[in-house]
Design an enzyme around this catalytic site. Sequence first.
Site, short mmCIF file in Angstrom:
data_model
loop_
_atom_site.label_atom_id
_atom_site.label_comp_id
_atom_site.label_asym_id
_atom_site.label_seq_id
_atom_site.Cartn_x
_atom_site.Cartn_y
_atom_site.Cartn_z
N ASP A 40 1.75 -0.83 -0.10
CA ASP A 40 -0.37 0.16 -0.22
C ASP A 40 1.06 1.38 -0.32
O ASP A 40 0.53 2.42 -0.77
CB ASP A 40 -0.91 0.21 1.44
CG ASP A 40 -2.32 0.87 1.11
OD1 ASP A 40 -2.68 1.42 -0.42
OD2 ASP A 40 -3.19 0.61 1.56
N HIS A 69 -8.06 -1.43 8.57
CA HIS A 69 -7.03 -0.94 8.06
C HIS A 69 -7.27 0.38 7.72
O HIS A 69 -8.08 1.12 6.36
CB HIS A 69 -7.32 -1.95 6.38
CG HIS A 69 -6.47 -0.88 5.50
ND1 HIS A 69 -5.32 -1.56 5.14
CD2 HIS A 69 -6.43 -0.18 4.63
CE1 HIS A 69 -4.69 -1.09 3.89
NE2 HIS A 69 -5.06 -0.10 3.45
N HIS A 127 -6.25 4.71 6.79
CA HIS A 127 -5.12 5.49 6.06
C HIS A 127 -5.56 7.32 7.31
O HIS A 127 -6.59 6.71 7.87
CB HIS A 127 -5.99 6.22 4.81
CG HIS A 127 -5.16 4.84 4.02
ND1 HIS A 127 -4.02 4.74 2.91
CD2 HIS A 127 -5.74 3.57 3.67
CE1 HIS A 127 -4.23 3.98 2.62
NE2 HIS A 127 -4.83 3.66 2.73
N CYS A 168 -3.77 5.49 -2.51
CA CYS A 168 -4.75 4.22 -3.91
C CYS A 168 -4.67 5.33 -4.91
O CYS A 168 -5.08 6.42 -4.82
CB CYS A 168 -6.10 4.15 -2.80
SG CYS A 168 -6.57 3.28 -4.68
N ASN A 185 -1.43 5.71 5.54
CA ASN A 185 -1.80 4.16 6.38
C ASN A 185 -1.45 5.19 7.58
O ASN A 185 -0.38 6.23 7.78
CB ASN A 185 -1.27 3.14 5.70
CG ASN A 185 -2.07 2.91 4.82
OD1 ASN A 185 -1.25 3.34 3.51
ND2 ASN A 185 -2.54 1.60 4.69
#
Length: 332
Positions: A33, A228, A230, A261, A270
Amino acid sequence: MSQSTGRSTPLPMVAPEAGLPSRVTIYEVGARDGLQNEQALVPTQVKAEFVRRLLTAGLPVVEATSFVHPKWVPQLADAADLMTDLATSLGDASRDLPVLVPNERGLDRALELGLRHIAVFGSATETFAQKNLNRSLDDQFAMFEPTVRRARDAGLDVRAYVSMCFGDPWEGGVPVEQVVDVGRRLFDLGASQLSLGDTIGVGTAGHVTALVRAFEAAGMTTDQLALHFHDTYGQALSNVQAGLRAGITTFDASAGGLGGCPYAQSATGNLATEDLVWLLTGLGIEHGVDLDAVVATSVWMAGHLGRPSPSAVVRALAPSEPAGGSLAQSPA
Ligand code: HMG
Ligand code: MG
């Protein structure tokens, strides 16, 4: 409250909070990522060294790369070369590093290399399904179904991500029921874990609690879920705290806070692994990660990327980290 001693760099005082998990798994996504969003192309050998350093730092799961279309994510077009490099240096253990796979073509590439862990990635919203996967929301399942089935038949473990769980830059708020519906459908294809992605970092703590509770009401258990985050709006740690209180024991994070992304411009870095480690250490929650080693790795990678790490903990512990590096002058 107890004080951590015997080291030159500081650690937080340890003050446990009742009712939280005693141990957490940090699922490291920096090499995937993090690097998928870098303008500069990072050499394969540097990526391999990054993965090895993260493993040496004690991170139990290190997602290595993506077997997506190389034109869609050129930053990770060297996925096969990277895994071959890692097989040379790490041997059989390299086959346990998870990789992203969107479809059967990606699965074939992973199977050719003997990899044992893949992750598919769906979208909770129509617009992001189109932008990220070139599929409608419904059609994404037709792509994932044979991919997951064949992977399971071949004995692979499959993680499923669901993106835009807390908001979407094109559609705005995303109803909890819609996220649960997509997440359950993805999980039920045969995944062992569902990672709920706040792709653009807009989630807040109460929303996290509500989403986890809604998945539980839909029959899933907290050990089947991961979070998950960010950190676009600086809410990631607060959201982790809400997740811990709801019983979640797996959190995704990226060394140094790298990430984003390429198909959601409002997605920034992240949650930084170092920031998460600091919080967990302070709460007395076991994680098995050597904070100094991750900070040193992020400083080293910042040198290659040519800009300082966005992680608050990295900046606090390594105030003189390099601002420029070998890729700083690379063409974008
Ligand atoms: P498509 O163009 O619709 O693909 O892309 P297709 O199935 O129509 O195939 C077209 C051609 O591409 C074919 O070649 C295929 O073989 C080839 P041709 O026959 O024309 O010569 N192809 C491939 N080649 C190599 N590897 C493959 C592959 N697939 C097809 N895997 C596709 C559909 C899904 C492939 C494309 O949209 C894609 O690669 N998307 C990936 C986007 C991406 O990686 N986004 C970032 C990861 S998601 C994320 O970051 C969110 C997350 O962190 C959680 C969160 O934060 O929320 C996980
Ligand atoms: Mg992400």
